[in-house]
Design an enzyme around this catalytic site. Structure first.
Site, mmCIF file in Angstrom:
data_model
loop_
_atom_site.group_PDB
_atom_site.id
_atom_site.type_symbol
_atom_site.label_atom_id
_atom_site.label_comp_id
_atom_site.label_asym_id
_atom_site.label_seq_id
_atom_site.Cartn_x
_atom_site.Cartn_y
_atom_site.Cartn_z
ATOM 1 N N GLY A 15 28.097 -16.292 10.347
ATOM 2 C CA GLY A 15 28.473 -16.359 8.921
ATOM 3 C C GLY A 15 29.915 -16.683 8.895
ATOM 4 N N SER A 21 36.071 -15.721 4.785
ATOM 5 C CA SER A 21 34.890 -15.126 5.050
ATOM 6 C C SER A 21 34.933 -13.637 5.646
ATOM 7 C CB SER A 21 34.045 -15.832 5.941
ATOM 8 O OG SER A 21 33.887 -17.090 5.771
ATOM 9 N N GLN A 42 27.031 -22.890 9.883
ATOM 10 C CA GLN A 42 25.331 -23.166 9.217
ATOM 11 C C GLN A 42 25.053 -24.689 9.512
ATOM 12 O OE1 GLN A 42 25.455 -22.285 5.254
ATOM 13 N NE2 GLN A 42 23.336 -23.104 4.915
ATOM 14 N N ASP A 66 21.202 -22.900 11.741
ATOM 15 C CA ASP A 66 20.684 -22.424 10.533
ATOM 16 C C ASP A 66 19.796 -21.350 10.781
ATOM 17 O OD1 ASP A 66 19.261 -22.163 7.869
ATOM 18 O OD2 ASP A 66 20.408 -24.086 7.342
ATOM 19 N N VAL A 67 19.883 -20.090 9.733
ATOM 20 C CA VAL A 67 19.081 -19.007 10.306
ATOM 21 C C VAL A 67 17.403 -19.242 9.471
ATOM 22 C CG1 VAL A 67 20.983 -17.192 10.054
ATOM 23 C CG2 VAL A 67 19.634 -17.824 7.809
ATOM 24 N N TYR A 157 24.746 -9.780 -10.620
ATOM 25 C CA TYR A 157 24.274 -9.698 -9.168
ATOM 26 C C TYR A 157 22.912 -10.142 -8.969
ATOM 27 C CZ TYR A 157 25.294 -8.800 -4.198
ATOM 28 O OH TYR A 157 25.584 -8.941 -2.996
ATOM 29 N N LYS A 164 19.726 -7.304 -1.159
ATOM 30 C CA LYS A 164 20.700 -6.301 -0.581
ATOM 31 C C LYS A 164 20.057 -5.010 -0.481
ATOM 32 C CE LYS A 164 24.284 -8.853 0.269
ATOM 33 N NZ LYS A 164 24.686 -9.373 1.697
ATOM 34 N N LEU A 196 33.845 -17.849 -0.636
ATOM 35 C CA LEU A 196 33.066 -18.744 -0.964
ATOM 36 C C LEU A 196 31.679 -18.260 -1.588
ATOM 37 C CD1 LEU A 196 33.502 -21.980 -0.669
ATOM 38 C CD2 LEU A 196 31.987 -21.978 1.382
ATOM 39 N N ALA A 197 30.817 -17.453 -1.101
ATOM 40 C CA ALA A 197 29.770 -16.924 -1.558
ATOM 41 C C ALA A 197 30.022 -16.082 -2.894
ATOM 42 C CB ALA A 197 28.972 -16.056 -0.358
HETATM 43 P P1 NAD Z 1 31.068 -16.678 2.604
HETATM 44 O O1 NAD Z 1 30.625 -17.771 2.122
HETATM 45 O O2 NAD Z 1 32.423 -16.813 3.660
HETATM 46 O O3 NAD Z 1 29.766 -16.371 3.834
HETATM 47 C C1 NAD Z 1 28.484 -16.464 3.525
HETATM 48 C C2 NAD Z 1 28.135 -17.259 4.802
HETATM 49 O O4 NAD Z 1 26.550 -17.494 4.818
HETATM 50 C C3 NAD Z 1 28.569 -18.909 5.085
HETATM 51 O O5 NAD Z 1 29.396 -18.734 6.301
HETATM 52 C C4 NAD Z 1 27.323 -19.519 5.021
HETATM 53 O O6 NAD Z 1 27.417 -20.678 5.767
HETATM 54 C C5 NAD Z 1 26.147 -18.446 5.525
HETATM 55 N N1 NAD Z 1 24.927 -18.965 5.264
HETATM 56 C C6 NAD Z 1 24.276 -19.167 4.012
HETATM 57 N N2 NAD Z 1 22.989 -19.523 4.217
HETATM 58 C C7 NAD Z 1 22.911 -19.736 5.523
HETATM 59 C C8 NAD Z 1 21.810 -20.227 6.421
HETATM 60 N N3 NAD Z 1 20.678 -20.721 5.923
HETATM 61 N N4 NAD Z 1 22.025 -20.402 7.837
HETATM 62 C C9 NAD Z 1 23.204 -19.971 8.429
HETATM 63 N N5 NAD Z 1 24.118 -19.575 7.647
HETATM 64 C C10 NAD Z 1 23.983 -19.332 6.171
HETATM 65 O O7 NAD Z 1 31.177 -15.369 1.955
HETATM 66 P P2 NAD Z 1 31.053 -13.520 2.333
HETATM 67 O O8 NAD Z 1 31.636 -13.270 1.054
HETATM 68 O O9 NAD Z 1 31.866 -13.611 3.424
HETATM 69 O O10 NAD Z 1 29.724 -13.507 2.493
HETATM 70 C C11 NAD Z 1 29.520 -12.838 3.940
HETATM 71 C C12 NAD Z 1 28.277 -11.418 3.621
HETATM 72 O O11 NAD Z 1 29.189 -10.679 3.218
HETATM 73 C C13 NAD Z 1 27.002 -11.854 2.660
HETATM 74 O O12 NAD Z 1 25.974 -11.177 3.169
HETATM 75 C C14 NAD Z 1 27.642 -11.457 1.494
HETATM 76 O O13 NAD Z 1 26.793 -10.969 0.610
HETATM 77 C C15 NAD Z 1 28.419 -10.009 1.976
HETATM 78 N N6 NAD Z 1 29.331 -9.496 0.895
HETATM 79 C C16 NAD Z 1 30.214 -10.191 0.316
HETATM 80 C C17 NAD Z 1 31.190 -9.502 -0.497
HETATM 81 C C18 NAD Z 1 32.025 -10.107 -1.259
HETATM 82 O O14 NAD Z 1 32.590 -9.878 -2.456
HETATM 83 N N7 NAD Z 1 32.612 -11.277 -0.958
HETATM 84 C C19 NAD Z 1 30.921 -8.135 -0.801
HETATM 85 C C20 NAD Z 1 29.916 -7.396 -0.143
HETATM 86 C C21 NAD Z 1 29.110 -8.147 0.706
#
Ligand code: NAD
Length: 268
Positions: A15, A21, A42, A66-67, A157, A164, A196-197
């Protein structure tokens, strides 16, 4: 950071998209604590970003995965075990939903996006673990990332909150399944961080500001906050903890009606 806490432990982080990230925050802290890391990315498009990041934490182990590639998963984990060895930790930091539906009302969620969000953001953790099982050491620690939107309604959300909630529940079921092998399964419920997400969530800046105004620590969390919690949950310091959702959100989750300050939307 105690640089011996994770000495001798190796694991896989799924991820990392870039240096913002949450998974990268964990990778950095794991490295400082003496752990060894393999990464997946990914798609080919992310490869050029991931390789230099992996090099920063002394890792040459990077794999495209890719998951949703269920057919390729057994071969991937087999290859990982041959190249890298069996693993002591697995970090799942993966989520996806159509950003058109991280806006407006939850009631408008489409079936296609509901299923896709659930699959990528929730089922993928279970599926990864199932495929990793033959290669997990007996005291392994498995970790996923969640958010407060699983527990309470956070504007926009939407379906991600539902996914979640399912993810947090699956942490508990997985903890029971794997407890007999002394494998622990936990989640970090992180506060909002600009990634990014997160950029797909409508009005995310307002959520950040709200958290800053209302959390007991009166600030948003950093990647180091998430990384520190990750090290704790991977390390033997948390050897008695499983099935737990650890909040790393500045204490935001404890606020009831006591301290609800609304930021001025015109200034956000
Ligand atoms: P990010 O965009 O950096 O990471 C999301 C990752 O998911 C990316 O690396 C992307 O390539 C990967 N991904 C998506 N679809 C995929 C697939 N089919 N196969 C493989 N990889 C895949 O964003 P982030 O915020 O670091 O997200 C990481 C986790 O943290 C997520 O579960 C997100 O919901 C969670 N989260 C984020 C926040 C926030 O505010 N950013 C808060 C709480 C939880």
């Amino acid at each position: 950071m105690n640089n011996n806490l994770l000495k001798g432990k190796k694991g896989l982080i799924v991820g990392v998209a870039n240096e913002r990230s949450l998974a990268w925050g964990i990778a950095n802290s794991v490295f400082q604590a003496g752990g060894t890391i393999a990464f997946t990315y990914q798609s080919e498009a992310l490869k050029k970003r991931i390789i230099p990041l992996a090099n920063k934490v002394n890792s040459n182990f990077t794999y495209e995965f890719d998951v949703q590639d269920y057919k390729g998963a057994p071969d991937f984990f087999k290859k990982l075990s041959i190249d890298f060895g069996n693993i002591d930790f697995l970090i799942h930091a993966v989520a996806f939903s159509d950003k058109e539906e991280l806006n407006g009302d939850y009631v408008d969620t489409t079936k296609d996006n509901f299923l896709k969000t659930m699959e990528i953001s929730c089922f993928s953790f279970t599926s990864l673990i199932k495929n990793a099982l033959p290669y997990l050491n007996n005291n392994a620690s498995l970790l996923t990332l969640s958010y407060f939107g699983a527990e309470k309604v956070i504007p926009h959300y939407n379906v991600m909150g539902v996914a979640k909630a399912a993810l947090e529940s699956s942490v508990k079921y997985l903890a029971v399944d794997l407890g007999k092998r002394n494998i622990r399964v936990n989640a970090i419920s992180a506060g909002p961080v600009r990634t990014l997400a997160a950029s797909g969530i409508s009005d995310f800046r307002y959520i950040l500001k709200w958290n800053e105004y209302n959390s007991p620590l009166e600030r948003n969390i950093t990647l180091d906050d998430v990384g520190g919690a990750g090290v704790y949950l991977i390390s033997d310091l948390s050897s008695g903890t499983t099935g737990e959702i650890l909040h790393v959100d500045g204490g935001y989750n404890v606020i009831g009606m006591k301290n609800v300050n609304a930021p001025d939307i015109s200034k956000v």
